[in-house]
Design an enzyme around this catalytic site. Structure first.
Site, PDB file in Angstrom:
ATOM      1  N   LYS A 192       0.827  -1.197   0.000  1.00 35.67           N
ATOM      2  CA  LYS A 192       0.000   0.000   0.000  1.00 35.67           C
ATOM      3  C   LYS A 192       0.873   1.264   0.000  1.00 35.67           C
ATOM      4  O   LYS A 192       2.094   1.196  -0.021  1.00 35.67           O
ATOM      5  CB  LYS A 192      -0.936  -0.011   1.213  1.00 35.67           C
ATOM      6  N   ILE A 193       0.241   2.424   0.055  1.00 37.30           N
ATOM      7  CA  ILE A 193       0.946   3.682  -0.167  1.00 37.30           C
ATOM      8  C   ILE A 193       1.900   4.005   0.972  1.00 37.30           C
ATOM      9  O   ILE A 193       3.020   4.468   0.759  1.00 37.30           O
ATOM     10  CB  ILE A 193      -0.081   4.795  -0.417  1.00 37.30           C
TER      11      ILE A 193
END
Length: 388
Positions: A192-193
């Site tokens: 994820k980010i």
């Protein structure tokens, strides 16, 4: 020399991240210390929410969110088929029944028209959902204003599954402020980010919902006198007031998250730059590029191209063989064997199934170099030419 493998996503860990983790390891608190509340407050402030509740995964956060909204046996939860199974499993964990709303054929998020028609039919049948879970796929928010307007007319609660979307905007404001929902859930898995290794966090504007989620993540146990059913026996006293789970985030994870959060804006900026570059480099290839709703500004967790169904598998295999770590997000949940056993079948959600037949997630992460991106594009072009 063999080209190195390029994954579809990966974490970005700096010396500062490592130092933050090591610092916690040298303190007295590895769990239930000051780092988790600090991380909760930082994320809540970043997205404009009053409360943040950190947990050991986004799946746990989805479950706790459902519990906070009193989802249970006899109730219904609806989500989209194009998501990871956790978006629907969270309803099953609560004993509720699950159904799906097809996706919009352009944005791949919950179709407002499909939702409206399904709610109207469900009202007539007496099967309205208690909770819906729109999913912000690939980093792009669903059309939450329209979804909220339709769902609220029927008294339906809303959990935004924003596992892909920290750093994204909707109508110029951060995803996670819950102006169109009751609760929003983020994921911090390594692809994820930002990451906390494993981890998730729920935001809300409602103090009561936040407290219910806090109890759900820690065995349903409280030390607060005003939450107990009778007076404490002494300063050592705790009391279980509801059924909860061990969904706590560790101090180590929270420290990593706090360090990563300082680079959220730069991560998202680079992802947006890479997405714009893909849009230019792929413009002349026979693929469908991702569409963006005018009210959204994606944080670009994923970049998905669509390839003609009759060439899809061959292109996917060719890219993998060339060292490009493509993936597919996602197999429609209703076609999974566990859900087929409940009575779901192919043909029920045609947009989700058409997307699945064509979608390929190509590499996108903040550390992806322009040169590696050029290689991804070149290999995609080659695969498309070979499979003509």
């Amino acid at each position: 020399m063999t080209n190195t493998f390029i994954p579809y996503g990966r974490q970005d860990i700096t010396d500062e991240d490592v130092a933050a983790v090591v610092e916690v390891l040298q303190t007295d608190f590895l769990t239930q210390g000051p780092q988790v509340p600090a991380f909760e407050a930082a994320v809540a402030e970043r997205v404009g929410a009053a409360h943040g509740v950190a947990m050991n995964s986004a799946t746990s956060a989805l479950h706790a969110a459902c519990m906070a909204l009193d989802l249970g046996p006899g109730d219904w939860l609806w989500t989209v088929p194009t998501t990871f199974v956790a978006s629907s499993n969270c309803g099953l964990y609560c004993g509720a029944q699950v159904d799906f709303v097809d996706i919009d054929h352009e944005t791949y998020t919950m179709s407002v028209s499909a939702l409206s028609a399904k709610l109207e039919a469900a009202q007539a049948a007496g099967t309205l959902p208690k909770v819906i879970v729109p999913v912000h796929l690939c980093g792009q928010s669903a059309d939450m204003e329209a979804i909220s307007r339709v769902a609220r007319a029927y008294g339906v609660k809303i959990i935004e599954d924003a596992s892909h979307s920290i750093g994204a905007d909707h109508q110029g404001l951060p995803v996670g402020d819950c102006r169109y929902s009751d609760i929003t859930v983020f994921s911090f898995h390594p692809v994820k980010i930002i990451t906390t290794c494993e981890g998730g966090l729920a935001t809300t504007q409602d103090a009561g919902l936040a407290r219910k989620m806090e109890l759900a993540r820690s065995h349903g146990i409280t030390r607060e006198a005003d939450e107990m059913t009778h007076a404490p026996d002494g300063p050592w006293y705790y009391q279980q007031v509801t059924l909860g789970y061990n969904y706590r985030m560790t101090e180590i994870q929270a420290a990593l998250g706090l360090s990563q959060l300082t680079r959220l804006d730069s991560f998202v900026a680079r992802r947006r730059e890479l997405a714009a570059r893909y849009n230019q480099l792929l413009a002349d290839l026979p693929v469908t590029l991702p569409a963006q709703h005018p009210d959204t500004n994606s944080s670009w967790h994923l970049y998905v191209v669509r390839v003609a169904a009759d060439r899809h598998a061959a292109v996917f295999d060719a890219l993998r063989a060339a060292g490009i770590g493509v993936n597919l997000h996602y197999i429609p949940v209703h076609t999974q064997p566990y859900y087929r056993a409940m009575g779901f079948a192919e043909g029920q959600f045609p947009n989700a199934e058409a997307y699945y037949a064509e979608a390929i997630s190509i590499p996108l992460y903040a550390g992806l170099s322009d040169a590696d991106q050029d290689r991804v594009v070149a290999e995609l072009a080659k695969a498309l030419a070979v499979t003509q």
